[in-house]
Motif scaffolding. Structure first.
Motif, PDB file in Angstrom:
ATOM      1  N   SER A  86      28.979  40.663  43.188  1.00  0.00           N
ATOM      2  CA  SER A  86      29.810  41.190  42.098  1.00  0.00           C
ATOM      3  C   SER A  86      31.298  41.058  42.411  1.00  0.00           C
ATOM      4  O   SER A  86      32.124  40.883  41.511  1.00  0.00           O
ATOM      5  N   ASP A  87      31.649  41.132  43.719  1.00  0.00           N
ATOM      6  CA  ASP A  87      33.056  40.946  44.104  1.00  0.00           C
ATOM      7  C   ASP A  87      33.484  39.489  43.965  1.00  0.00           C
ATOM      8  O   ASP A  87      34.627  39.198  43.607  1.00  0.00           O
ATOM      9  N   GLN A  90      34.115  38.736  40.089  1.00  0.00           N
ATOM     10  CA  GLN A  90      34.787  39.753  39.286  1.00  0.00           C
ATOM     11  C   GLN A  90      35.698  39.149  38.214  1.00  0.00           C
ATOM     12  O   GLN A  90      35.980  39.772  37.190  1.00  0.00           O
ATOM     13  N   ALA A  93      34.404  39.094  34.664  1.00  0.00           N
ATOM     14  CA  ALA A  93      34.449  40.330  33.876  1.00  0.00           C
ATOM     15  C   ALA A  93      35.775  40.463  33.134  1.00  0.00           C
ATOM     16  O   ALA A  93      35.961  41.386  32.345  1.00  0.00           O
ATOM     17  N   SER A 338      38.756  35.269  39.996  1.00  0.00           N
ATOM     18  CA  SER A 338      38.083  36.044  41.045  1.00  0.00           C
ATOM     19  C   SER A 338      38.811  35.888  42.374  1.00  0.00           C
ATOM     20  O   SER A 338      39.065  36.871  43.089  1.00  0.00           O
ATOM     21  N   THR A 342      40.936  38.686  44.622  1.00  0.00           N
ATOM     22  CA  THR A 342      40.596  38.905  46.030  1.00  0.00           C
ATOM     23  C   THR A 342      41.817  38.740  46.921  1.00  0.00           C
ATOM     24  O   THR A 342      42.069  39.550  47.828  1.00  0.00           O
TER      25      THR A 342
END
Length: 474
Positions: A86-87, A90, A93, A338, A342
């Motif tokens: 999920s990280d 991300q 989303a 993503s 991060t």
């Protein structure tokens, strides 16, 4: 002989790709096994290595774009940068990539009802058959159309055949100043003009999404007021330079007869689906303007339009349109966002920014720090063929530097957005520009000169905005 030459070229291309893949494999191995250096933590060192891998993948396209995006997700987990799947995803989303999807489908519906041809007809009538009025009419339309037509590519496809046909009807020649001016305008100025509103194209949509993550959720009207005036000034100065440089001002101001003007191949009978699309666009524009008063997110209006266009009896959109969407870039943008999140969350952006800018230096004078920022943005932008990919990577680094030296975060972000859009030194630096360049009307020397003028003008105008114009909105 020709077959042998083609085979040799294929072998050279394969060898280059193998060489790049070996480098990528070596970097991945280095990320897993190498001990931290230069005071970095393991996680930060691996994140930097992954960023380098991403830039190489996205600039060389050694493997297909969509596959490379999925590989970046896998490497985030393999290198321990993202502890959970999920990280690593991300970015998917984020409303940004779904906004792009919705805007693309709305543009598809507009094309199906020939809204582009209708606008072309209106433009030709307004110019009254005059060469110079038509030339500047194209320019003015290019400035305004992003407000109602959320796709630079759609605007490009709308203008090119019209420009070619008008050039032919005026008997201006196969490589006339009219052609070169108009085609560069719809390629280069279209690229930067698309961000006068954040709904004007992919770059604006991405920028608005990143701004929300930064904590500055500008409304549609706020974005327009802050971005449209400087961009229009940049485009106008560049257009006047092109008009003189390409000698478009010397074009004999011929007139088309009414019969010729009405026979430009533009058949635009207004039908029910056309009226539905017009109504949908006005509804979407209205909701973008007043949405903040009712707490309506900007993603909602285009999604409502999609549902309207797919209703029984209208059926302008169906699953076939979804299947034809550019899912490779959807994956690329999702994985890029993503990675950007991060980089920002684990502190790597601050370390990279501090390292880069410590080499170039920094000062207590804000103007000096501003121009250091400009230099680094251009160095990084030169590596990317896509302004969307460039902004995603540059964003966390630029904001980290801004926070370190005390530059305003919002103004810094608006600055890098305009500079990323205006960097078209080579045609490959913009998907829109490369399509315009491939028409064959643009001379590379002329492109280089005009793109440098656009870039220098952008720096000057953006500096003025940073110091004096944008603070008016604080």
């Amino acid at each position: 002989m020709a077959d042998d030459k083609a085979l040799s070229m294929n072998k050279n291309e394969i060898n280059k790709k193998i060489f790049v893949l070996v480098i990528l494999f070596s970097l991945s191995t280095l990320g897993l096994l190498a001990a931290p250096v230069l005071g970095l933590e393991v996680l930060q060192q691996r994140t930097i290595i992954l960023l380098v891998i991403s830039i190489i993948l996205w600039t060389t396209r050694v493997i297909p774009t969509g596959i490379s995006a999925l590989l970046i997700i896998a490497l985030q987990m393999t290198l321990g940068i993202a502890p959970q799947f999920s990280d690593a995803v991300q970015g998917f989303a984020s409303s940004t990539i779904y906004f792009l999807l919705a805007a693309s489908l709305v543009s598809s519906a507009m094309t199906k009802v020939h809204l582009d041809k209708f606008l072309s007809k209106v433009l030709m009538k307004a110019s009254r058959g005059s060469v110079q009025k038509t030339l500047w009419g194209f320019f003015l339309a290019n400035l305004a159309l992003p407000i109602i037509m959320p796709s630079g590519n759609v605007r490009l496809r709308m203008f090119i055949p019209l420009i070619e046909e008008v050039n032919q009807r005026f008997h201006l020649g196969t490589n006339s100043p009219f052609l070169r001016f108009s085609i560069w305008m719809i390629g280069g100025l279209n690229q930067i003009g698309t961000i006068i509103v954040f709904t004007g194209g992919g770059l604006g949509i991405l920028a608005a999404g990143l701004l929300i993550e930064l904590g500055y959720p500008l409304t549609w009207i706020q974005w327009f007021l802050m971005m449209a005036p400087p961009i229009w000034i940049i485009c106008t100065i560049t257009a006047f330079f092109m008009w003189r440089y390409l000698k478009a001002y010397k074009i004999e101001n011929k007139q088309l007869k009414a019969a010729e003007e009405s026979s430009l191949g533009i058949d635009t009978a207004i039908k029910f689906p056309f009226m539905v699309v017009i109504a949908g666009l006005f509804l979407m524009l209205f909701l973008w303007m007043v949405g903040p008063l009712w707490n309506i997110p900007s993603i909602i209006p285009p999604l409502i339009c999609l549902a309207l266009f797919a209703m029984p009896g209208i059926e302008l959109l169906d699953n076939h349109d979804l299947r034809n969407y550019d899912w490779e870039n959807f994956l690329l943008l999702g994985s890029a966002i993503s990675l950007a999140i991060t980089i920002q969350q684990n502190g790597t952006a601050s370390i990279i920014a501090n390292s880069i800018f410590s080499i170039l230096g920094q000062s207590s004078y804000e103007g000096f720090n501003f121009f250091i920022l400009v230099i680094v943005v251009f160095l990084l932008r030169a590596m990317f063929v896509s302004p969307v990919g460039a902004l995603t990577v540059i964003f966390p680094l630029a904001i980290a530097f801004a926070e370190t030296v005390g530059l305003n975060n919002l103004f810094t972000f608006l600055t890098i957005t305009i500079l990323v859009a205006s960097f078209i030194i080579l045609p490959i630096h913009s998907p829109i520009m490369i399509l315009a360049y491939e028409t064959g009307y643009i001379v590379f020397k002329e492109h280089l000169v005009i793109s440098l003028v656009l870039l220098i003008t952008s720096i000057v105008i953006v500096f003025f905005c940073y110091e004096w114009y944008w603070p008016l909105f604080q």
